[in-house]
Design a protein around this motif. Structure first.
Motif, PDB file in Angstrom:
ATOM      1  N   GLY A   1       5.769  -3.952  -0.395  1.00  0.00           N
ATOM      2  CA  GLY A   1       4.721  -4.917  -0.699  1.00  0.00           C
ATOM      3  C   GLY A   1       3.333  -4.443  -0.323  1.00  0.00           C
ATOM      4  N   CYS A   2       3.255  -3.336   0.413  1.00  0.00           N
ATOM      5  CA  CYS A   2       1.950  -2.751   0.751  1.00  0.00           C
ATOM      6  C   CYS A   2       2.162  -1.290   1.110  1.00  0.00           C
ATOM      7  CB  CYS A   2       1.275  -3.523   1.892  1.00  0.00           C
ATOM      8  SG  CYS A   2       1.950  -3.164   3.523  1.00  0.00           S
TER       9      CYS A   2
ATOM     10  N   ASN B   1       2.413   0.136   3.800  1.00  0.00           N
ATOM     11  CA  ASN B   1       3.141   0.443   5.030  1.00  0.00           C
ATOM     12  C   ASN B   1       4.545   0.987   4.807  1.00  0.00           C
ATOM     13  OD1 ASN B   1       1.429   0.065   7.302  1.00  0.00           O
ATOM     14  ND2 ASN B   1       1.308  -2.081   6.696  1.00  0.00           N
ATOM     15  N   SER B   2       5.041   0.862   3.601  1.00  0.00           N
ATOM     16  CA  SER B   2       6.227   1.616   3.215  1.00  0.00           C
ATOM     17  C   SER B   2       7.541   1.168   3.838  1.00  0.00           C
ATOM     18  CB  SER B   2       5.985   3.098   3.535  1.00  0.00           C
ATOM     19  OG  SER B   2       6.928   3.886   2.906  1.00  0.00           O
ATOM     20  N   CYS B   3       7.657  -0.098   4.198  1.00  0.00           N
ATOM     21  CA  CYS B   3       8.942  -0.559   4.735  1.00  0.00           C
ATOM     22  C   CYS B   3      10.031  -0.490   3.657  1.00  0.00           C
ATOM     23  CB  CYS B   3       8.817  -1.979   5.272  1.00  0.00           C
ATOM     24  SG  CYS B   3       7.520  -2.098   6.516  1.00  0.00           S
TER      25      CYS B   3
ATOM     26  N   CYS C   1      11.226  -4.174   0.436  1.00  0.00           N
ATOM     27  CA  CYS C   1      10.843  -4.808   1.703  1.00  0.00           C
ATOM     28  C   CYS C   1      10.599  -6.293   1.434  1.00  0.00           C
ATOM     29  CB  CYS C   1       9.585  -4.148   2.240  1.00  0.00           C
ATOM     30  SG  CYS C   1       8.101  -4.728   1.408  1.00  0.00           S
ATOM     31  N   PRO C   2      10.349  -7.097   2.467  1.00  0.00           N
ATOM     32  CA  PRO C   2      10.129  -8.531   2.232  1.00  0.00           C
ATOM     33  C   PRO C   2       8.837  -8.845   1.466  1.00  0.00           C
ATOM     34  CG  PRO C   2      10.765  -8.129   4.500  1.00  0.00           C
ATOM     35  CD  PRO C   2      10.506  -6.793   3.897  1.00  0.00           C
ATOM     36  N   GLY C   3       7.818  -7.992   1.601  1.00  0.00           N
ATOM     37  CA  GLY C   3       6.585  -8.207   0.850  1.00  0.00           C
ATOM     38  C   GLY C   3       5.964  -9.569   1.113  1.00  0.00           C
TER      39      GLY C   3
ATOM     40  N   CYS D   1       6.301 -11.415   4.733  1.00  0.00           N
ATOM     41  CA  CYS D   1       5.579 -10.487   5.615  1.00  0.00           C
ATOM     42  C   CYS D   1       4.088 -10.812   5.654  1.00  0.00           C
ATOM     43  CB  CYS D   1       5.789  -9.056   5.126  1.00  0.00           C
ATOM     44  SG  CYS D   1       4.797  -7.883   6.042  1.00  0.00           S
TER      45      CYS D   1
ATOM     46  N   GLY E   1       1.944  -8.341   3.548  1.00  0.00           N
ATOM     47  CA  GLY E   1       2.253  -8.110   2.141  1.00  0.00           C
ATOM     48  C   GLY E   1       1.043  -8.338   1.233  1.00  0.00           C
TER      49      GLY E   1
HETATM   50  S1  SF4 Z   1       5.730  -2.575   3.384  1.00  0.00           S
HETATM   51 FE1  SF4 Z   1       4.062  -3.967   3.840  1.00  0.00          FE
HETATM   52  S2  SF4 Z   1       4.673  -5.863   2.834  1.00  0.00           S
HETATM   53 FE2  SF4 Z   1       6.502  -4.644   3.021  1.00  0.00          FE
HETATM   54  S3  SF4 Z   1       7.419  -5.367   4.959  1.00  0.00           S
HETATM   55 FE3  SF4 Z   1       6.197  -3.525   5.367  1.00  0.00          FE
HETATM   56  S4  SF4 Z   1       4.247  -4.299   6.053  1.00  0.00           S
HETATM   57 FE4  SF4 Z   1       5.281  -5.959   4.979  1.00  0.00          FE
END
Ligand code: SF4
Lengths: 187, 754
Positions: B489-490, B492-494, B445-447, B451, B454
């Protein structure tokens, strides 16, 4: 024809002799210090993309990048906000900003050297400047005026970007060295 | 910002479909109204989100420079939404239904990336495109240029029906039941702007897969997952869909549950409409964190949900669009440009080329053709590469290509005779990277790059892992090459870390009073079978030590795997305890900032790491030792809960996870009230009074969500957990522990490192 969003890319001389990771560190320090004319926002790392934007220092009115497009490293100044004046004034503004960044990088990274004879000038807007012969015809005089003020002579040559899908621009070869540092200091 | 914005309107308006032109004009008017403060900022925020115009990191005008939070000197004027500065650059998401694009659209994307963004076209994990660093005032021109090539950004974000994903191999895959493309196309156009799909409390994500066994469409983790099946009905082959609902990743992942084993195509659109109406009417609206469809299903149970949808379906007024498209579904979505062929025998012995042949090509079900995956590092390609890809697509195919959920492109209908020439063309464009869909092809993900939520640099870590893996990819054992790695990056699992063999998601920890970026290692997930099972975090590793952790895990797998044992089966057999043991020392023995300042910064970012960009710090008392001790205990207990679950003891697992929450809540309470006892009622009461009612615990973005998990689990503490509820309790306990860490970090002032 009013040309905005002027880009100037001053090429690195020879092969890049420093680790591009250092550009990340330097651009972060510039952001922390807010040491350019523009509001600096963030640093984007695209070293993983071949022949890409490299390392970009994203600003509000302009971006600076150590760019590797077409597999040639160079300092790219990308003016995003419109500016006042004539086309030649805008070319000069972009060139000064690029030259200033180049001289700073050279002083912070011994071993890094930018060309004093070759750079690219292009317009990052296809509506204002489609890459067609008419665009070149209409701004040829502005480019010549800009180069005259840059070099103090009219001996430079410039060739237009041949691929019509790429942005309108010219590759400038000056024949003799221009003084990057002196130019930057007048910014 | 662009001087040419008005020109595009004059130039393109007559070429655009009337409705698209009107929608963009309306959006442009809304921008103007917001500039005159005639539209509320919250309303404007949702309006722009529904057009795919999203926020980006630092758009609150604050940026941490490593030692302090800096106010970025944006001009003070109207906002784009709460805490969102007007001039701050944002992200534009561009939805690409089932990932299908043509060469002209690619060329348009290339131009837009150069002129409005930073020259990079990014592909997301849901087959969308994304452009970053976009100025809000440029978006109408950008949208007009997209509309001119048949792309709308409508409902790309916001509380709407998001991009409808679909197998990139649909129509050509040997394993599919049938081509899902026309169905995905029909559902996209039916739901886009549909009045019944405008009133959701949160997003609604559908997806189509052509078969149950592969992961190409990831149907099992969507709100509405449709898996193609054929059946023999009265001697006739009939098409239908196995329909699953309520799946989703995010902080609280849920596997979708079966709604209908064999939904006939005639019912696809009306049932989708009925689901949208039920979700719109009954889904949570106030508490964002409980507003996805999965929570409605959890609240009601599948029986009631199914019943309500069926009842709703029965009330719907017949709509000819439900079935009109069915007359054309067999016409074939795509065909070949070149005649079928064979791969020339003298393919050469360039090891990179042979590697690419092995990993990036798949046989089509049509003899003589293959699909070719263009593997993109971090889902990125340049404007020049995008134009080269357009040329390649025109030269070798009938002008179509698809994006994938692994952030790549798939070129279909490539005649085998063209493979060497296609490779040469891709290679010239820097697009011939081998290793598609294997360990090198890491999804991220962009992290923290862009984001707002992130925590750690997922892209930085991914780039580092790719560099290291690329160096040894030629000697890697096939079992290792086959692994899927995904990074978020967190929580939220994108980056879809739950369905990777080895997943990572960003968290932070404090060492010696300084924050250190970390990644939780997530094991036990399954990519196959449409994301068939979700992994759980086993331990948080400092970011700079994650490459070592990966080496140790893969070495252990190689050394101890049984013949042909897949990674997910290996983790199950060996158990997470022994795997964690080999990682344990990586979690301690931190160098001091003087010894290694790098350890205290993230990948690709020299700033001293901080959470300052996602939350505001303020001072509080120092109870570091006690706090750290308690929290280490809480983390151990969450992990212990996993071991209990693995050992077939869900009731104990649920209990342990609950205990971990109590212990971490107590650690926080002790910052203010040392004498709190071990009585759960007292801990909950004190926690509620001191941290919940005061909103101190509230996450800047998720609000009270994590505390709500704690209270809900406390309320049902006496009910023994089942396997399903224990799994959820463990996930929620882990998130609560992370939230306690974040709260603690916010409460502490941030000391400067060297
Ligand atoms: S997983 Fe977290 S850091 Fe990654 S894009 Fe989704 S909200 Fe942002």
């Amino acid at each position: 024809m009013e040309l905005q969003h002027v880009n100037v890319k001053i090429f690195v001389e020879g092969d890049l002799s420093v680790d591009p990771e250092q550009f990340i560190n330097i651009f972060h320090s510039w952001t922390a210090e807010q040491s350019c004319d523009e509001l600096l926002i963030d640093v984007a790392d695209y070293r993983h993309v071949p022949a890409g934007p490299g390392v970009v220092l994203v600003g509000l009115q302009a971006d600076y990048a150590m760019d590797q497009a077409q597999s040639r490293w160079g300092l790219l100044y990308n003016r995003k906000a419109p500016t006042e004046g004539s086309n030649a004034d805008r070319f000069l503004q972009a060139f000064r900003a690029a030259a200033t960044a180049c001289t700073r990088l050279e002083s912070e990274l011994p071993g890094l050297k930018f060309s004093r004879q070759e750079f690219q000038l292009f317009i990052n807007d296809r509506a204002l400047a489609p890459n067609i012969p008419e665009t070149l015809a209409s701004c040829q005089a502005d480019i010549a005026t800009f180069l005259q003020s840059l070099l103090g002579h009219g001996n430079a040559t410039f060739a237009a970007e041949p691929d019509p899908r790429r942005r309108f621009g010219v590759l400038v070869q000056t024949g003799s060295n221009f003084d990057l540092a002196q130019f930057a200091s007048t910014a | 910002m662009k001087a040419s914005n008005g020109l595009w309107k004059d130039r393109l308006d007559s070429q655009l479909a009337a409705q698209l032109a009107e929608e963009i004009d309306t959006f442009e008017t809304e921008i103007e109204l917001r500039q005159q403060d005639k539209v509320d900022e919250k309303v404007f925020a949702e309006t722009r989100l529904r057009r795919g115009t999203y926020g980006q990191r630092y758009d609150n005008g604050q940026r941490h420079d490593g030692s302090q939070s800096q106010t970025l000197a944006f001009e003070e004027k109207y906002t784009k939404g709460p805490h969102t500065v007007w001039d701050a650059p944002g992200m534009q998401r561009i939805k690409i239904p089932y990932g299908g694009v043509n060469a002209e659209q690619l060329e348009a994307m290339a131009d837009l990336a150069e002129e409005y963004s930073d020259g990079i076209v990014h592909i997301t994990t849901r087959q969308d495109f994304q452009l970053h660093f976009i100025h809000i005032e440029d978006t109408p021109a950008l949208m007009r240029r997209l509309a001119a090539v048949g792309i709308t950004t409508r409902e790309a974000c916001g509380n709407s029906v998001r991009n409808i994903c679909g197998c990139p191999f649909a129509g050509v895959c040997p394993d599919e039941a049938f081509d899902v493309t026309p169905y995905a196309h029909a559902l996209t156009h039916f739901l886009l702007g549909h009045p019944d799909a405008q009133n959701f409390g949160r997003k609604f994500k559908p997806s189509f897969s052509g078969c149950a066994q592969h992961a190409c469409g990831l149907a099992g983790m969507h709100d509405m997952g449709l898996i193609a099946e054929t059946r023999d009905v009265d001697g006739q082959q009939k098409r239908g869909f196995r329909l699953v609902v309520g799946g989703g990743l995010g902080a609280v992942p849920r596997q979708a549950k079966l709604f209908d084993e064999f939904l006939p195509p005639e019912e696809l659109l009306p049932i989708a409409q009925a689901i949208a109406r039920v979700f719109g009417r009954h889904g949570e609206k106030k508490m964002r964190s409980r507003a996805r469809m999965k929570f409605l299903i959890e609240k009601w149970g599948m029986e009631k949900f199914t019943e309500e949808v069926r009842k709703e379906r029965a009330t719907l007024k017949e709509d000819p669009r439900w079935t009109d498209y069915l007359a054309h579904v067999d016409e074939g979505s795509e065909s070949a440009k070149q005649p079928p062929g064979e791969l020339p025998e003298d393919a050469g012995n360039d090891p990179r080329y042979t590697h690419w042949l092995r990993t990036n090509l798949r046989e089509q079900r049509q003899a003589g053709y293959v699909t070719v995956t263009v593997a993109l590092p971090l889902g990125d390609l340049t404007a020049d590469q995008t134009r080269s890809l357009a040329d390649i697509v025109r030269q070798f195919t009938n002008d179509t290509v698809r994006t994938t959920v692994e952030q790549n492109f798939v070129i279909r209908w490539v005649s085998k005779a063209d493979i060497p020439a296609l490779y040469a063309a891709l290679d010239a464009a820097g697009l011939s990277q081998p290793g598609a869909s294997n360990i090198l092809d890491i999804v991220t993900c962009p992290g923290t790059d862009t984001c707002k939520l992130g925590i750690s640099s997922s892209r930085g870590l991914t780039a580092e892992l790719r560099n290291r893996l690329a160096e040894k990819s030629f000697q890697m054992d096939q079992a290792i090459q086959n692994l899927h790695i995904k990074v978020s990056g967190c929580f939220n699992s994108c980056g879809q870390h739950h369905v990777a063999d080895i997943g990572f998601y960003g968290v932070s920890r404090t060492f010696q009073g300084f924050k250190v970026p970390h990644f939780q290692v997530v094991l036990g997930g399954q990519w196959e079978e449409n994301g068939g099972s979700y992994g759980l975090p086993i331990v948080a590793i400092p970011s700079k030590r994650v490459p070592d952790a990966l080496d140790r895990i893969t070495e252990m797998y190689l050394a101890r795997r049984e013949k042909d044992e897949r990674f997910v089966a290996f983790v199950k057999r060996v158990g997470k305890g022994p795997i964690r043991e080999v990682l344990d020392d990586l979690t301690s023995n931190a160098p001091t900032p003087e010894q290694d300042p790098n350890f205290y910064s993230d990948w690709s970012d020299p700033r001293q790491y901080s959470l300052g960009d996602i939350g505001k710090g303020e001072c509080a008392g120092e109870v570091v030792t006690q706090y750290e001790f308690e929290m280490a205990g809480a983390e151990r207990m969450v992990f212990g809960a996993q071991l209990q679950l693995e050992g077939g003891n869900p009731a104990q697992a649920g209990k342990d996870a609950y205990e971990a929450m109590l212990r971490s809540a107590k650690a926080l309470v002790q910052m203010q009230y040392d004498d709190v006892s071990n009585d759960p009622e007292e801990i909950v009461e004190e926690f509620k009074e001191r941290f919940y009612d005061t909103e101190i615990f509230f996450d800047p973005f998720a609000g009270p969500k994590f505390a709500d998990y704690f209270f809900a689990i406390h309320d049902r503490a006496d009910t023994p957990a089942t396997e399903d509820t224990a799994h959820h309790t463990i996930e929620e306990a882990q998130l609560f522990v992370e939230a306690v860490h974040s709260c603690y970090n916010r409460l502490r002032s941030e000391p400067a490192a060297t």
